[in-house]
Write a protein that holds these residues in place. Structure first.
Motif, PDB file in Angstrom:
ATOM      1  N   MET A  26     -14.978 102.480 -29.461  1.00 34.57           N
ATOM      2  CA  MET A  26     -16.116 103.255 -29.994  1.00 34.57           C
ATOM      3  C   MET A  26     -16.567 103.599 -27.954  1.00 34.57           C
ATOM      4  O   MET A  26     -16.438 103.713 -27.418  1.00 34.57           O
ATOM      5  CB  MET A  26     -17.064 102.247 -29.675  1.00 34.57           C
ATOM      6  CG  MET A  26     -16.671 101.141 -31.013  1.00 34.57           C
ATOM      7  SD  MET A  26     -17.669  99.293 -31.587  1.00 34.57           S
ATOM      8  CE  MET A  26     -18.951 100.196 -31.328  1.00 34.57           C
ATOM      9  N   GLU A  27     -17.749 104.738 -28.960  1.00 29.27           N
ATOM     10  CA  GLU A  27     -17.769 105.672 -27.545  1.00 29.27           C
ATOM     11  C   GLU A  27     -19.248 105.879 -27.971  1.00 29.27           C
ATOM     12  O   GLU A  27     -19.434 106.720 -28.531  1.00 29.27           O
ATOM     13  CB  GLU A  27     -16.786 106.590 -27.619  1.00 29.27           C
ATOM     14  CG  GLU A  27     -16.961 108.016 -28.398  1.00 29.27           C
ATOM     15  CD  GLU A  27     -15.751 108.726 -27.985  1.00 29.27           C
ATOM     16  OE1 GLU A  27     -16.351 110.311 -28.357  1.00 29.27           O
ATOM     17  OE2 GLU A  27     -14.625 108.331 -27.635  1.00 29.27           O
ATOM     18  N   ALA A  28     -19.800 106.586 -26.663  1.00 35.11           N
ATOM     19  CA  ALA A  28     -21.140 106.915 -27.563  1.00 35.11           C
ATOM     20  C   ALA A  28     -21.348 107.991 -27.820  1.00 35.11           C
ATOM     21  O   ALA A  28     -20.681 108.842 -27.573  1.00 35.11           O
ATOM     22  CB  ALA A  28     -22.359 106.642 -25.975  1.00 35.11           C
ATOM     23  N   ASP A  29     -22.174 108.270 -29.143  1.00 37.44           N
ATOM     24  CA  ASP A  29     -22.692 109.501 -28.670  1.00 37.44           C
ATOM     25  C   ASP A  29     -22.897 110.574 -28.129  1.00 37.44           C
ATOM     26  O   ASP A  29     -23.936 110.574 -26.762  1.00 37.44           O
ATOM     27  CB  ASP A  29     -23.910 109.839 -30.633  1.00 37.44           C
ATOM     28  CG  ASP A  29     -23.649 109.099 -31.830  1.00 37.44           C
ATOM     29  OD1 ASP A  29     -21.664 109.550 -32.206  1.00 37.44           O
ATOM     30  OD2 ASP A  29     -24.576 108.348 -32.655  1.00 37.44           O
ATOM     31  N   LYS A  30     -22.550 111.888 -28.182  1.00 40.21           N
ATOM     32  CA  LYS A  30     -23.318 112.695 -27.089  1.00 40.21           C
ATOM     33  C   LYS A  30     -24.754 112.953 -26.876  1.00 40.21           C
ATOM     34  O   LYS A  30     -24.655 113.530 -25.999  1.00 40.21           O
ATOM     35  CB  LYS A  30     -22.297 114.744 -27.132  1.00 40.21           C
ATOM     36  CG  LYS A  30     -20.766 113.988 -27.488  1.00 40.21           C
ATOM     37  CD  LYS A  30     -20.387 115.965 -27.243  1.00 40.21           C
ATOM     38  CE  LYS A  30     -18.863 115.671 -26.660  1.00 40.21           C
ATOM     39  NZ  LYS A  30     -17.899 115.504 -28.177  1.00 40.21           N
ATOM     40  N   ASP A  31     -25.270 112.920 -27.611  1.00 37.28           N
ATOM     41  CA  ASP A  31     -26.516 112.847 -27.607  1.00 37.28           C
ATOM     42  C   ASP A  31     -27.580 111.926 -27.689  1.00 37.28           C
ATOM     43  O   ASP A  31     -28.940 111.399 -28.108  1.00 37.28           O
ATOM     44  CB  ASP A  31     -27.454 113.428 -28.757  1.00 37.28           C
ATOM     45  CG  ASP A  31     -26.946 113.129 -30.170  1.00 37.28           C
ATOM     46  OD1 ASP A  31     -26.395 112.480 -30.653  1.00 37.28           O
ATOM     47  OD2 ASP A  31     -27.308 113.457 -31.318  1.00 37.28           O
ATOM     48  N   ALA A  32     -26.912 110.535 -27.512  1.00 32.30           N
ATOM     49  CA  ALA A  32     -27.417 108.953 -27.666  1.00 32.30           C
ATOM     50  C   ALA A  32     -28.262 108.974 -26.300  1.00 32.30           C
ATOM     51  O   ALA A  32     -28.367 109.179 -25.238  1.00 32.30           O
ATOM     52  CB  ALA A  32     -26.252 107.696 -27.261  1.00 32.30           C
ATOM     53  N   GLN A  33     -29.208 107.920 -27.027  1.00 33.31           N
ATOM     54  CA  GLN A  33     -30.452 108.307 -25.759  1.00 33.31           C
ATOM     55  C   GLN A  33     -30.568 106.732 -25.882  1.00 33.31           C
ATOM     56  O   GLN A  33     -30.435 105.560 -27.219  1.00 33.31           O
ATOM     57  CB  GLN A  33     -31.654 108.207 -26.873  1.00 33.31           C
ATOM     58  CG  GLN A  33     -31.851 110.203 -26.627  1.00 33.31           C
ATOM     59  CD  GLN A  33     -33.254 110.916 -27.244  1.00 33.31           C
ATOM     60  OE1 GLN A  33     -34.258 110.111 -27.952  1.00 33.31           O
ATOM     61  NE2 GLN A  33     -33.296 111.874 -27.062  1.00 33.31           N
ATOM     62  N   TYR A  34     -31.035 106.083 -25.143  1.00 31.61           N
ATOM     63  CA  TYR A  34     -30.972 104.199 -24.805  1.00 31.61           C
ATOM     64  C   TYR A  34     -32.426 104.078 -24.811  1.00 31.61           C
ATOM     65  O   TYR A  34     -33.433 104.818 -23.556  1.00 31.61           O
ATOM     66  CB  TYR A  34     -30.247 104.337 -22.902  1.00 31.61           C
ATOM     67  CG  TYR A  34     -28.698 105.073 -23.476  1.00 31.61           C
ATOM     68  CD1 TYR A  34     -27.657 103.722 -24.557  1.00 31.61           C
ATOM     69  CD2 TYR A  34     -28.096 105.889 -23.318  1.00 31.61           C
ATOM     70  CE1 TYR A  34     -25.570 104.431 -24.183  1.00 31.61           C
ATOM     71  CE2 TYR A  34     -27.165 106.511 -23.197  1.00 31.61           C
ATOM     72  CZ  TYR A  34     -25.716 105.386 -23.838  1.00 31.61           C
ATOM     73  OH  TYR A  34     -24.524 105.717 -23.885  1.00 31.61           O
ATOM     74  N   PHE A  35     -32.237 102.385 -24.478  1.00 27.80           N
ATOM     75  CA  PHE A  35     -33.437 101.994 -25.218  1.00 27.80           C
ATOM     76  C   PHE A  35     -34.041 102.124 -23.482  1.00 27.80           C
ATOM     77  O   PHE A  35     -35.226 102.473 -23.177  1.00 27.80           O
ATOM     78  CB  PHE A  35     -33.927 100.903 -25.566  1.00 27.80           C
ATOM     79  CG  PHE A  35     -35.050 100.305 -25.430  1.00 27.80           C
ATOM     80  CD1 PHE A  35     -36.183 100.550 -26.072  1.00 27.80           C
ATOM     81  CD2 PHE A  35     -35.451  98.754 -24.561  1.00 27.80           C
ATOM     82  CE1 PHE A  35     -37.534 100.186 -25.619  1.00 27.80           C
ATOM     83  CE2 PHE A  35     -36.318  98.028 -24.299  1.00 27.80           C
ATOM     84  CZ  PHE A  35     -37.377  98.445 -24.840  1.00 27.80           C
TER      85      PHE A  35
END
Length: 113
Positions: A26-35
């Motif tokens: 698994m890897e984060a989406d390039k445009d991932a935003q974190y809480f």
């Protein structure tokens, strides 16, 4: 019993064998935003931090643990790197005859750096 329970180990083995048949990381989406993002100043960590049984969020410094008897030690997580295992190996060299006063669990991450 956790990892001491044979059924737990069998479930872990079956899950790992299934993953080996079709490994996916698994890897984060390039445009991932974190809480929330946590920044930790490692210069302020001046002694080992231990996680207490059954809850990795229950972390205490070695000083806080004090003389509490430690029955089991677990080394490993998804964040463990090869340096942690090397450091543990150096510490374990000090036990003449290889006998530890506690049970030791070692679990490498699915991806080693």
């Amino acid at each position: 019993e956790g990892y001491g329970d044979e059924r737990t180990i069998k479930r872990r083995i079956a899950a790992m064998e299934a993953w080996l048949e079709n490994p996916q990381l698994m890897e984060a989406d390039k445009d991932a935003q974190y809480f929330k993002v946590f920044d930790i100043d490692l210069e302020k960590i001046t002694e080992p931090i231990l996680c207490c049984p059954n809850d990795p969020d229950d972390a205490k410094t070695l000083t806080e643990i004090g003389t509490t008897k430690i029955d089991e030690v677990f080394i490993g997580s998804c964040m463990t790197n090869i340096g942690h295992f090397r450091a543990a190996g150096e510490l374990l060299r000090g036990f003449v005859g290889g006998t530890l006063p506690t049970r030791l669990w070692v679990a490498p991450p699915t991806k080693m750096d």
